[in-house]
Design an enzyme around this catalytic site. Sequence first.
Site, mmCIF file in Angstrom:
data_model
loop_
_atom_site.group_PDB
_atom_site.id
_atom_site.type_symbol
_atom_site.label_atom_id
_atom_site.label_comp_id
_atom_site.label_asym_id
_atom_site.label_seq_id
_atom_site.Cartn_x
_atom_site.Cartn_y
_atom_site.Cartn_z
ATOM 1 N N SER A 142 0.833 -1.198 0.000
ATOM 2 C CA SER A 142 0.000 0.000 0.000
ATOM 3 C C SER A 142 0.872 1.254 0.000
ATOM 4 O O SER A 142 1.684 1.439 -0.906
ATOM 5 C CB SER A 142 -0.960 -0.039 1.192
ATOM 6 O OG SER A 142 -1.958 0.965 1.074
ATOM 7 N N ASP A 242 -9.013 -6.082 -4.602
ATOM 8 C CA ASP A 242 -8.627 -4.946 -3.758
ATOM 9 C C ASP A 242 -9.752 -3.918 -3.776
ATOM 10 O O ASP A 242 -10.084 -3.351 -4.825
ATOM 11 C CB ASP A 242 -7.329 -4.318 -4.272
ATOM 12 C CG ASP A 242 -6.762 -3.267 -3.318
ATOM 13 O OD1 ASP A 242 -7.541 -2.536 -2.687
ATOM 14 O OD2 ASP A 242 -5.529 -3.189 -3.193
ATOM 15 N N HIS A 282 -7.532 -5.854 0.063
ATOM 16 C CA HIS A 282 -6.333 -5.013 0.201
ATOM 17 C C HIS A 282 -5.393 -5.504 1.301
ATOM 18 O O HIS A 282 -4.208 -5.734 1.056
ATOM 19 C CB HIS A 282 -6.772 -3.571 0.478
ATOM 20 C CG HIS A 282 -5.657 -2.574 0.466
ATOM 21 N ND1 HIS A 282 -5.101 -2.088 -0.701
ATOM 22 C CD2 HIS A 282 -4.998 -1.957 1.483
ATOM 23 C CE1 HIS A 282 -4.156 -1.227 -0.403
ATOM 24 N NE2 HIS A 282 -4.058 -1.125 0.910
#
Length: 310
Positions: A142, A242, A282
């Site tokens: 991320s 995601d 995610h």
Amino acid sequence: METDATYPLNLTNVPYSDTSSLNTLSVYLPRPPVPNDPERLFLIYIHGGAWRDPLIEASSFQQTQDNLLSLASPQITDSISGIATINYRLSPYPSHPTSPSNPHDPARNARHPDHITDVLTAILHLQEKYSFGSRYLLIGHSCGATLALQVAMKRYWGSQYESTLALELNVEPPIAIMGVEGIYDILGLVEENAAQPIYRDLMVNAFGTDARVWEDASPARGDLEDGWQEGRLVVIVHSEEDELVGMQHAEGMWKALGEQGFAEEMGSERRREFVRLNGLKHDEVWEDGKEFAKIILKTVEDVLELDSKN
């Protein structure tokens, strides 16, 4: 060097700076380190959490690391000289439900370039202690992927951040980088999600309101061709499921790499790879850790293959 240590060795909460309580890292050493070992690769992980989440820290890599060590073949295990995970100062999060930030806490009031300064300081600490130079795979999830690629973006922050530039020039960039569910174009991500103000709020919180700073800090808009001449491999990993960062965002980074001289062909001097995951949201990529570990192991193999052809 831990001369009296028993291996494998786990070191936790090691301070790399006295700037704040979050300037710590953890290190796993499978054997006594050999300075400037040309046959092994150090792994360094940078966690995500939108630059602000206090519940996502260096320890979030533990599940992946456990899977990695259990799945690795003896040859690959022998090729890993160490694994480090980095904590860094976080941006404010006063509305966090269980751990709100305090405006007087230096660990929880960071703004760009504080995050990347901490990451560079941590890498420099590791390089000076274990002498692995550029022989490391830098992995980020991320916003950790943003930070990982920022390490390779020399001079990206501009003249207003000269002190950070001076530090960066002492850090040897990695031979390879892996971005997982990454944020590569800050302005683009905000524009893609204009109907959800939280995205803009997160970026203002971490980078301020100047969109030029957002652009300068975005790997997809940065210089990875001339600025990162040491780079041999970039692996972009993204899941179809995601829910926070769309696949098109990773595809944009993939395209930018191609435009900057990173080829898909095996044997290319500078390579790019794209790994599409399925069935993982995610944060589930690191929460589960199995597929993540497999991709890391494959990337270690790819780096070693690049070495053999060099």
